[in-house]
Write an enzyme that holds these catalytic residues in place. Structure first.
Site, PDB file in Angstrom:
ATOM      1  N   SER A  15       0.834  -1.208   0.000  1.00  0.00           N
ATOM      2  CA  SER A  15       0.000   0.000   0.000  1.00  0.00           C
ATOM      3  C   SER A  15       0.864   1.253   0.000  1.00  0.00           C
ATOM      4  O   SER A  15       2.014   1.225   0.459  1.00  0.00           O
ATOM      5  CB  SER A  15      -0.864  -0.022   1.277  1.00  0.00           C
ATOM      6  OG  SER A  15      -1.648   1.153   1.391  1.00  0.00           O
ATOM      7  N   GLY A  16       0.321   2.350  -0.532  1.00  0.00           N
ATOM      8  CA  GLY A  16       0.896   3.684  -0.387  1.00  0.00           C
ATOM      9  C   GLY A  16       2.371   3.782  -0.747  1.00  0.00           C
ATOM     10  O   GLY A  16       2.814   3.345  -1.818  1.00  0.00           O
ATOM     11  N   ASP A  55       2.794  -9.672   9.814  1.00  0.00           N
ATOM     12  CA  ASP A  55       2.310  -8.579  10.645  1.00  0.00           C
ATOM     13  C   ASP A  55       3.489  -8.246  11.546  1.00  0.00           C
ATOM     14  O   ASP A  55       4.020  -9.146  12.215  1.00  0.00           O
ATOM     15  CB  ASP A  55       1.093  -9.034  11.467  1.00  0.00           C
ATOM     16  CG  ASP A  55       0.504  -7.892  12.281  1.00  0.00           C
ATOM     17  OD1 ASP A  55       1.284  -7.145  12.918  1.00  0.00           O
ATOM     18  OD2 ASP A  55      -0.721  -7.753  12.294  1.00  0.00           O
ATOM     19  N   ASN A  82       8.787   0.495   6.709  1.00  0.00           N
ATOM     20  CA  ASN A  82       7.785   1.436   6.185  1.00  0.00           C
ATOM     21  C   ASN A  82       6.435   1.300   6.873  1.00  0.00           C
ATOM     22  O   ASN A  82       5.722   2.289   7.021  1.00  0.00           O
ATOM     23  CB  ASN A  82       7.641   1.188   4.676  1.00  0.00           C
ATOM     24  CG  ASN A  82       6.391   1.806   4.107  1.00  0.00           C
ATOM     25  OD1 ASN A  82       6.300   3.013   3.933  1.00  0.00           O
ATOM     26  ND2 ASN A  82       5.378   0.958   3.847  1.00  0.00           N
ATOM     27  N   TYR A 147       1.019   9.647  17.412  1.00  0.00           N
ATOM     28  CA  TYR A 147       1.787   9.493  16.169  1.00  0.00           C
ATOM     29  C   TYR A 147       3.125  10.207  16.270  1.00  0.00           C
ATOM     30  O   TYR A 147       4.176   9.656  15.949  1.00  0.00           O
ATOM     31  CB  TYR A 147       0.971  10.027  14.993  1.00  0.00           C
ATOM     32  CG  TYR A 147       1.643   9.826  13.654  1.00  0.00           C
ATOM     33  CD1 TYR A 147       1.856   8.547  13.138  1.00  0.00           C
ATOM     34  CD2 TYR A 147       2.079  10.922  12.900  1.00  0.00           C
ATOM     35  CE1 TYR A 147       2.478   8.361  11.906  1.00  0.00           C
ATOM     36  CE2 TYR A 147       2.694  10.748  11.667  1.00  0.00           C
ATOM     37  CZ  TYR A 147       2.894   9.465  11.180  1.00  0.00           C
ATOM     38  OH  TYR A 147       3.520   9.276   9.951  1.00  0.00           O
TER      39      TYR A 147
HETATM   40  N1  LIG Z   1       1.479   9.507   3.802  1.00  0.00           N
HETATM   41  C1  LIG Z   1       2.136  10.457   4.430  1.00  0.00           C
HETATM   42  O1  LIG Z   1       1.913  11.670   4.217  1.00  0.00           O
HETATM   43  C2  LIG Z   1       3.222  10.105   5.411  1.00  0.00           C
HETATM   44  C3  LIG Z   1       3.969  11.150   5.968  1.00  0.00           C
HETATM   45  C4  LIG Z   1       4.996  10.829   6.875  1.00  0.00           C
HETATM   46  C5  LIG Z   1       5.251   9.496   7.181  1.00  0.00           C
HETATM   47  N2  LIG Z   1       4.485   8.510   6.617  1.00  0.00           N
HETATM   48  C6  LIG Z   1       4.801   7.121   6.986  1.00  0.00           C
HETATM   49  O2  LIG Z   1       4.915   6.355   5.813  1.00  0.00           O
HETATM   50  C7  LIG Z   1       4.677   4.972   6.131  1.00  0.00           C
HETATM   51  C8  LIG Z   1       3.738   4.361   5.092  1.00  0.00           C
HETATM   52  O3  LIG Z   1       2.467   4.965   5.214  1.00  0.00           O
HETATM   53  P1  LIG Z   1       1.528   5.317   3.970  1.00  0.00           P
HETATM   54  O4  LIG Z   1       1.334   6.770   3.979  1.00  0.00           O
HETATM   55  O5  LIG Z   1       2.020   4.636   2.740  1.00  0.00           O
HETATM   56  O6  LIG Z   1       0.132   4.698   4.467  1.00  0.00           O
HETATM   57  P2  LIG Z   1      -0.691   3.371   4.063  1.00  0.00           P
HETATM   58  O7  LIG Z   1      -1.018   3.380   2.613  1.00  0.00           O
HETATM   59  O8  LIG Z   1      -1.793   3.303   5.055  1.00  0.00           O
HETATM   60  O9  LIG Z   1       0.343   2.192   4.311  1.00  0.00           O
HETATM   61  C9  LIG Z   1       0.651   1.732   5.604  1.00  0.00           C
HETATM   62  C10 LIG Z   1       1.224   0.348   5.463  1.00  0.00           C
HETATM   63  O10 LIG Z   1       1.590  -0.132   6.771  1.00  0.00           O
HETATM   64  C11 LIG Z   1       1.054  -1.449   6.906  1.00  0.00           C
HETATM   65  N3  LIG Z   1       0.864  -1.825   8.288  1.00  0.00           N
HETATM   66  C12 LIG Z   1       0.168  -1.177   9.256  1.00  0.00           C
HETATM   67  N4  LIG Z   1       0.204  -1.887  10.404  1.00  0.00           N
HETATM   68  C13 LIG Z   1       0.940  -3.008  10.150  1.00  0.00           C
HETATM   69  C14 LIG Z   1       1.345  -4.135  10.913  1.00  0.00           C
HETATM   70  N5  LIG Z   1       0.990  -4.288  12.195  1.00  0.00           N
HETATM   71  N6  LIG Z   1       2.104  -5.086  10.323  1.00  0.00           N
HETATM   72  C15 LIG Z   1       2.477  -4.968   9.038  1.00  0.00           C
HETATM   73  N7  LIG Z   1       2.112  -3.945   8.240  1.00  0.00           N
HETATM   74  C16 LIG Z   1       1.354  -2.978   8.803  1.00  0.00           C
HETATM   75  C17 LIG Z   1      -0.265  -1.384   6.149  1.00  0.00           C
HETATM   76  O11 LIG Z   1      -0.753  -2.699   5.929  1.00  0.00           O
HETATM   77  P3  LIG Z   1      -2.327  -2.960   5.655  1.00  0.00           P
HETATM   78  O12 LIG Z   1      -2.569  -2.550   4.237  1.00  0.00           O
HETATM   79  O13 LIG Z   1      -2.497  -4.408   5.924  1.00  0.00           O
HETATM   80  O14 LIG Z   1      -3.090  -2.088   6.647  1.00  0.00           O
HETATM   81  C18 LIG Z   1       0.211  -0.675   4.893  1.00  0.00           C
HETATM   82  O15 LIG Z   1       0.879  -1.571   4.037  1.00  0.00           O
HETATM   83  C19 LIG Z   1       4.132   4.963   7.568  1.00  0.00           C
HETATM   84  O16 LIG Z   1       5.149   4.579   8.463  1.00  0.00           O
HETATM   85  C20 LIG Z   1       3.749   6.419   7.794  1.00  0.00           C
HETATM   86  O17 LIG Z   1       3.794   6.789   9.164  1.00  0.00           O
HETATM   87  C21 LIG Z   1       3.490   8.783   5.758  1.00  0.00           C
END
Ligand SMILES: NC(=O)c1ccc[n+]([C@@H]2O[C@H](COP(=O)([O-])OP(=O)(O)OC[C@H]3O[C@@H](n4cnc5c(N)ncnc54)[C@H](OP(=O)(O)O)[C@@H]3O)[C@@H](O)[C@H]2O)c1
Length: 224
Positions: A15-16, A55, A82, A147
């Protein structure tokens, strides 16, 4: 998997930002071990991609992935932590279940996933933590207390790890990936996941410092 390729492992590859970075690393010739909680990455198959069902809060699943990689005689050149959650970004008051989920995933899960992978890391490997500039003291605002605290904790863990792994010439980098259009970042975010993945890849290639926070929006190291 090609033996001459570098090997990367990335959590939350379904994802993402994790999915975009998986595409980028494959395009750059890495073998990628992607983890997802379902064991699948929808619409992505590649001869240099292997998906593990993990997980990051489940030690048995983590161990099964480690044993399989080790049994294949493979070493990891790049670990990207990530996977993460942010259930309280719009809230100001700490709430118990949000804080528990955030710390269990972003801190405990991330730390012990990393610890399990350490024996597999090659000399001069790289370890990235997808952190957030929301964790930097100079950027603190009232929202997202769990967070922000969780990412600050990860930054500190990254710095301790940087010192621990120095003798193996392993470089550790907490990275701000930009504000990105994902499930977590929301639709208002200015960056696409592909732009974020490009920026993270620049950090992988260009950051020669160990234990320093890298902001992809600044294209370089950001001081606390
Ligand atoms: N988007 C932003 O603006 C932003 C900004 C700063 C930092 N970040 C960081 O970037 C990283 C990726 O986030 P994203 O924005 O791409 O969001 P996202 O699309 O919601 O992706 C989050 C990912 O983390 C996985 N995940 C959550 N809990 C988990 C667990 N217990 N075990 C294994 N996988 C788990 C999710 O799996 P599922 O699909 O199964 O839920 C998903 O693959 C995160 O660490 C976030 O804090 C994002």
């Amino acid at each position: 998997m090609k033996t001459e390729n570098k090997n990367a492992i990335i959590t939350g590859a379904n994802s993402g930002i994790g999915l975009a970075l998986t595409h980028k690393l494959l395009a750059e010739g890495y073998n990628v071990f992607g983890t997802s909680r379902s064991g699948l990455i929808a619409d992505l198959t590649h001869e240099h991609l292997k998906v593990f069902r993990v997980d990051i809060m489940d030690g048995e699943l983590i161990n099964a992935a480690v044993v399989e990689i080790d049994a294949a005689g493979l070493k990891i050149d790049l670990l990207v932590n990530n996977a993460g959650v942010a259930p309280d970004v719009f809230d100001e008051e700490p709430e118990i279940s949000a804080l528990d989920e955030t710390f269990a995933t972003n801190v405990k899960g991330t730390v012990f996933f990393t610890e399990a992978i350490l024996p597999l890391l090659n000399h001069a490997a790289q370890v990235l933590f997808i952190s957030s500039n929301m964790s930097l003291p100079k950027n603190i605002a009232a929202n997202g207390p769990a967070y922000r605290m969780s990412k600050a904790a990860v930054n500190v863990y990254a710095m301790t790890l940087a010192q621990r792994l120095e003798s193996r010439n392993i470089r550790v980098t907490p990275v701000h990936p930009g504000w990105v259009q994902t499930r977590l970042g929301g639709e208002m975010a200015p960056y696409t996941t592909a732009q974020s993945a490009e920026g993270i890849f620049t950090a992988i290639q260009q950051n020669t410092e160990n234990g320093k926070f890298w902001n992809i929006m600044a294209g370089g190291i950001e001081e606390y």
